[in-house]
Scaffold this motif. Structure first.
Motif, PDB file in Angstrom:
ATOM      1  N   HIS A 123       0.853  -1.192   0.000  1.00 13.82           N
ATOM      2  CA  HIS A 123       0.000   0.000   0.000  1.00 13.82           C
ATOM      3  C   HIS A 123       0.886   1.238   0.000  1.00 13.82           C
ATOM      4  O   HIS A 123       1.938   1.249   0.633  1.00 13.82           O
ATOM      5  N   ARG A 124       0.426   2.240  -0.703  1.00 14.90           N
ATOM      6  CA  ARG A 124       1.128   3.522  -0.760  1.00 14.90           C
ATOM      7  C   ARG A 124       0.053   4.605  -0.732  1.00 14.90           C
ATOM      8  O   ARG A 124      -0.930   4.524  -1.459  1.00 14.90           O
ATOM      9  N   GLU A 125       0.277   5.598   0.119  1.00 16.43           N
ATOM     10  CA  GLU A 125      -0.718   6.660   0.253  1.00 16.43           C
ATOM     11  C   GLU A 125      -0.044   7.958   0.684  1.00 16.43           C
ATOM     12  O   GLU A 125       0.822   7.948   1.552  1.00 16.43           O
ATOM     13  N   THR A 126      -0.472   9.055   0.080  1.00 17.77           N
ATOM     14  CA  THR A 126      -0.005  10.362   0.516  1.00 17.77           C
ATOM     15  C   THR A 126      -0.920  10.823   1.641  1.00 17.77           C
ATOM     16  O   THR A 126      -2.140  10.891   1.477  1.00 17.77           O
ATOM     17  N   LEU A 127      -0.342  11.113   2.785  1.00 15.10           N
ATOM     18  CA  LEU A 127      -1.099  11.517   3.964  1.00 15.10           C
ATOM     19  C   LEU A 127      -1.478  12.992   3.870  1.00 15.10           C
ATOM     20  O   LEU A 127      -0.877  13.743   3.090  1.00 15.10           O
ATOM     21  N   ASP A 185       3.174  13.697   3.706  1.00 19.60           N
ATOM     22  CA  ASP A 185       4.093  12.569   3.879  1.00 19.60           C
ATOM     23  C   ASP A 185       3.590  11.351   3.120  1.00 19.60           C
ATOM     24  O   ASP A 185       2.386  11.170   2.927  1.00 19.60           O
ATOM     25  N   GLU A 186       4.509  10.497   2.706  1.00 19.97           N
ATOM     26  CA  GLU A 186       4.183   9.276   1.977  1.00 19.97           C
ATOM     27  C   GLU A 186       4.205   8.092   2.943  1.00 19.97           C
ATOM     28  O   GLU A 186       5.222   7.823   3.590  1.00 19.97           O
ATOM     29  N   PHE A 187       3.073   7.413   3.054  1.00 17.48           N
ATOM     30  CA  PHE A 187       2.972   6.190   3.848  1.00 17.48           C
ATOM     31  C   PHE A 187       3.167   5.012   2.898  1.00 17.48           C
ATOM     32  O   PHE A 187       2.488   4.927   1.879  1.00 17.48           O
ATOM     33  N   ILE A 188       4.121   4.130   3.210  1.00 20.54           N
ATOM     34  CA  ILE A 188       4.357   2.945   2.373  1.00 20.54           C
ATOM     35  C   ILE A 188       4.361   1.719   3.275  1.00 20.54           C
ATOM     36  O   ILE A 188       5.129   1.642   4.237  1.00 20.54           O
ATOM     37  N   LYS A 189       3.488   0.770   2.950  1.00 23.98           N
ATOM     38  CA  LYS A 189       3.368  -0.489   3.700  1.00 23.98           C
ATOM     39  C   LYS A 189       3.980  -1.609   2.864  1.00 23.98           C
ATOM     40  O   LYS A 189       3.641  -1.777   1.693  1.00 23.98           O
ATOM     41  N   TYR A 190       4.889  -2.360   3.478  1.00 22.10           N
ATOM     42  CA  TYR A 190       5.561  -3.465   2.798  1.00 22.10           C
ATOM     43  C   TYR A 190       5.058  -4.806   3.296  1.00 22.10           C
ATOM     44  O   TYR A 190       4.815  -4.994   4.489  1.00 22.10           O
ATOM     45  N   ASP A 191       4.911  -5.734   2.372  1.00 21.53           N
ATOM     46  CA  ASP A 191       4.609  -7.137   2.628  1.00 21.53           C
ATOM     47  C   ASP A 191       5.952  -7.853   2.521  1.00 21.53           C
ATOM     48  O   ASP A 191       6.560  -7.891   1.450  1.00 21.53           O
ATOM     49  N   ILE A 192       6.431  -8.377   3.637  1.00 23.01           N
ATOM     50  CA  ILE A 192       7.715  -9.091   3.685  1.00 23.01           C
ATOM     51  C   ILE A 192       7.382 -10.561   3.898  1.00 23.01           C
ATOM     52  O   ILE A 192       7.069 -11.001   4.994  1.00 23.01           O
ATOM     53  N   ARG A 193       7.445 -11.332   2.838  1.00 25.07           N
ATOM     54  CA  ARG A 193       6.976 -12.709   2.877  1.00 25.07           C
ATOM     55  C   ARG A 193       8.157 -13.657   3.027  1.00 25.07           C
ATOM     56  O   ARG A 193       8.976 -13.800   2.137  1.00 25.07           O
TER      57      ARG A 193
END
Length: 153
Positions: free
Chosen positions: A25-29, A33-41
């Protein structure tokens, strides 16, 4: 696939090839600011999983040590399916995140104890395994060149 409110439910888990790291997920708050969520599998979905003491120890270890490499980690949380983790970041772009994760996993491999693995600092201090966390971290590091390859084909 039916649309759902949860991004990871949109991912076809039968087509991915773990281990991998992807932007979930990526979203401009509102403040810009840029929020970036990583999936680390770490594990192949529906084929293998991390045992809970390993998940728990990796959560403690990575959450602690990753902050030695960046001040932009907001949260590091395990997936309920026990195949990986989510890292919530404040604008860490993928190339930088991969370096931070790699450096953090090297720290985990070399640590001598799991951070905060005690009854005072943890809700289940007995449920940890240093060796299990280190083995999972090393396995992930062994596949470093494949982290950006999410699909098997």
């Amino acid at each position: 696939m039916e649309k759902t409110n949860v991004e990871s439910f949109q991912l076809d888990h039968t087509k991915v090839k773990a281990p991998f790291v992807r932007v979930a997920h990526r979203e401009t708050l509102p403040g810009g600011d840029e929020f970036i969520k990583y999936d680390i599998r770490f594990c192949q979905p529906n084929v293998e999983h991390l045992e809970m003491p390993v998940v728990h120890s990796l959560e403690h270890s990575i959450a602690e040590h990753m902050r030695d490499h960046t001040d932009k980690l907001l949260d590091f949380s395990p997936m309920g399916c026990q195949t990986g983790f989510y890292a919530m970041t404040l604008g860490i772009e993928p190339e930088e995140f991969m370096r931070v994760l790699e450096d953090t996993l090297v720290d985990v491999v070399h640590m001598t104890e799991v951070p905060a693995a005690n009854e005072v600092q943890c809700g289940w201090g007995a449920s940890h395994t240093l060796e299990g966390a280190q083995a999972a971290a090393q396995k992930m590091l062994n596949h470093r060149e494949e982290w950006d390859k999410i699909y098997s084909h």
